[in-house]
Design a protein around this motif. Sequence first.
Motif, PDB file in Angstrom:
ATOM      1  N   CYS A  66       3.388   4.894  13.413  1.00 19.63           N
ATOM      2  CA  CYS A  66       2.044   4.247  12.783  1.00 19.63           C
ATOM      3  C   CYS A  66       2.205   3.370  11.579  1.00 19.63           C
ATOM      4  O   CYS A  66       3.179   4.032  10.509  1.00 19.63           O
ATOM      5  N   LEU A  67       1.792   2.249  11.441  1.00 21.98           N
ATOM      6  CA  LEU A  67       2.250   1.374  10.152  1.00 21.98           C
ATOM      7  C   LEU A  67       0.585   1.415   9.489  1.00 21.98           C
ATOM      8  O   LEU A  67      -0.328   1.040  10.050  1.00 21.98           O
ATOM      9  N   THR A  68       0.763   1.603   8.315  1.00 19.59           N
ATOM     10  CA  THR A  68      -0.655   1.674   7.348  1.00 19.59           C
ATOM     11  C   THR A  68      -0.432   0.344   6.605  1.00 19.59           C
ATOM     12  O   THR A  68       0.448   0.167   5.676  1.00 19.59           O
ATOM     13  N   VAL A  98      -2.479  -0.945   3.723  1.00 19.92           N
ATOM     14  CA  VAL A  98      -3.498  -0.465   2.685  1.00 19.92           C
ATOM     15  C   VAL A  98      -3.320  -1.275   1.367  1.00 19.92           C
ATOM     16  O   VAL A  98      -2.502  -1.978   1.308  1.00 19.92           O
ATOM     17  N   GLN A 131       4.959 -10.039  -7.610  1.00 20.22           N
ATOM     18  CA  GLN A 131       4.856  -8.459  -7.555  1.00 20.22           C
ATOM     19  C   GLN A 131       3.896  -7.826  -8.569  1.00 20.22           C
ATOM     20  O   GLN A 131       3.531  -8.593  -9.777  1.00 20.22           O
ATOM     21  N   LEU A 132       2.864  -7.085  -7.997  1.00 24.98           N
ATOM     22  CA  LEU A 132       1.610  -6.774  -8.801  1.00 24.98           C
ATOM     23  C   LEU A 132       2.156  -5.467  -9.546  1.00 24.98           C
ATOM     24  O   LEU A 132       3.001  -4.634  -9.227  1.00 24.98           O
ATOM     25  N   PRO A 133       1.308  -5.331 -10.817  1.00 25.87           N
ATOM     26  CA  PRO A 133       1.799  -4.178 -11.495  1.00 25.87           C
ATOM     27  C   PRO A 133       1.480  -2.788 -10.577  1.00 25.87           C
ATOM     28  O   PRO A 133       0.719  -2.728  -9.789  1.00 25.87           O
ATOM     29  N   PRO A 134       2.272  -1.854 -10.902  1.00 28.53           N
ATOM     30  CA  PRO A 134       2.305  -0.575 -10.430  1.00 28.53           C
ATOM     31  C   PRO A 134       0.619   0.215 -10.022  1.00 28.53           C
ATOM     32  O   PRO A 134       0.814   0.565  -9.255  1.00 28.53           O
ATOM     33  N   THR A 137      -0.367  -1.383  -3.011  1.00 30.61           N
ATOM     34  CA  THR A 137      -0.112  -2.754  -2.294  1.00 30.61           C
ATOM     35  C   THR A 137       0.733  -2.404  -1.093  1.00 30.61           C
ATOM     36  O   THR A 137       1.246  -1.473  -0.944  1.00 30.61           O
ATOM     37  N   THR A 138       0.626  -3.476  -0.161  1.00 23.33           N
ATOM     38  CA  THR A 138       1.406  -3.509   1.038  1.00 23.33           C
ATOM     39  C   THR A 138       2.656  -4.413   0.947  1.00 23.33           C
ATOM     40  O   THR A 138       1.940  -5.662   0.690  1.00 23.33           O
ATOM     41  N   HIS A 145       8.827  -4.172   2.743  1.00 24.65           N
ATOM     42  CA  HIS A 145       8.886  -3.070   3.444  1.00 24.65           C
ATOM     43  C   HIS A 145       8.456  -2.993   4.709  1.00 24.65           C
ATOM     44  O   HIS A 145       9.114  -2.357   5.626  1.00 24.65           O
ATOM     45  N   GLN A 155      10.483  -2.511   8.651  1.00 22.84           N
ATOM     46  CA  GLN A 155       9.966  -1.634   9.698  1.00 22.84           C
ATOM     47  C   GLN A 155       9.607  -1.806  11.059  1.00 22.84           C
ATOM     48  O   GLN A 155       9.924  -1.329  11.922  1.00 22.84           O
TER      49      GLN A 155
END
Lengths: 85, 242
Positions: B42-44, B46, B54-57, B61-62, B66, B70
């Motif tokens: 299963c791939l989420t 979200v 790149q957004l701040p931590p 984020t998806t 990554h 996959q």
Amino acid sequence: MILYTIMPEHLVFQAAAEEYEKQTTVYYDGIPFLVQKAETGEYEIVRNLSTNPLHFLEQKYAPGTRFPMSVATRNEFLLHSWYNK
Amino acid sequence: MEKESYISEEKQETKEEQAASAIQQLGQTNVPQMTPDTNIHCLTIVGQIEGHIQLPPQNKTTKYEHVIPQIVAIEQNQNIEGLLVILNTVGGDVEAGLAIAEMLASLSKPTVSIVLGGGHSIGVPIAVSCDYSFITETATMTIHPIRLTGLVIGVPQTFEYLDKMQERVVRFVTKHSKITEEKFKELMFSKGNLTRDIGTNVVGPDAVRYGLIDEVGGVSKAMDKLRELIELNKSGERKMIQ
């Protein structure tokens, strides 16, 4: 202070560079994890990035669990002998 | 003999320690340990779909870097027979979202998507890219025109570029779902549904009525459908061999 702007928030208030360095992606047991460094010199799991649903049932892969930095690898092949030839 | 008993006692102690720390950290106890062997992955998808910036931590984020490898791994792994895509996203980068959607659409293995809380904006193409799509009763999908967050359109070329990008999204959605282009564009440009904005917020059963999503249902229905598609895929392969 109220700032009215059409610019997105992350462009107006940009996060400091060290904010980005807090989290990183590493492989542990061949599974990708989003981790952050703990004060103890270990990695703390923030998010399990695996697609295998069974990996989410294992206690040691749950968010909040820590593992030593030494067992983490940059990619999933580092554990295989053919990669290090 | 004495030494042995000492070792086992120590082991017991560390085990208890581990359990205690797990409870302290997350307030949870041990879950059953299973062998890592499953034919459905299963791939989420979200949070926000992260694009080239790149957004701040603190943002959930998806990341396409990554997700795309996959999907490649799922395509290659012979033990994996089907993929369940779970969506709860606010949308995000158009190019990254379309990249993920195209990857899912071109996967040779059966795929089923399920929209849980929301599959907004660029989440719509990802939801329809799978072989069969589900939406829960309460889930919503926002359909709206493409925009550049915060940036002002300066020259006509920028507008044309945006229009072309939008056309790609419309074409992808109409190709992979039963909704007509007229209906999708009508939802996209309708006024009065979203406060001071153009677009429509489509709730679960409505999404099915418009033909955007195949069925209203939860995780059990999605898993049943995926198993059914896997069986179909297997029997199809058998026929090919014969």
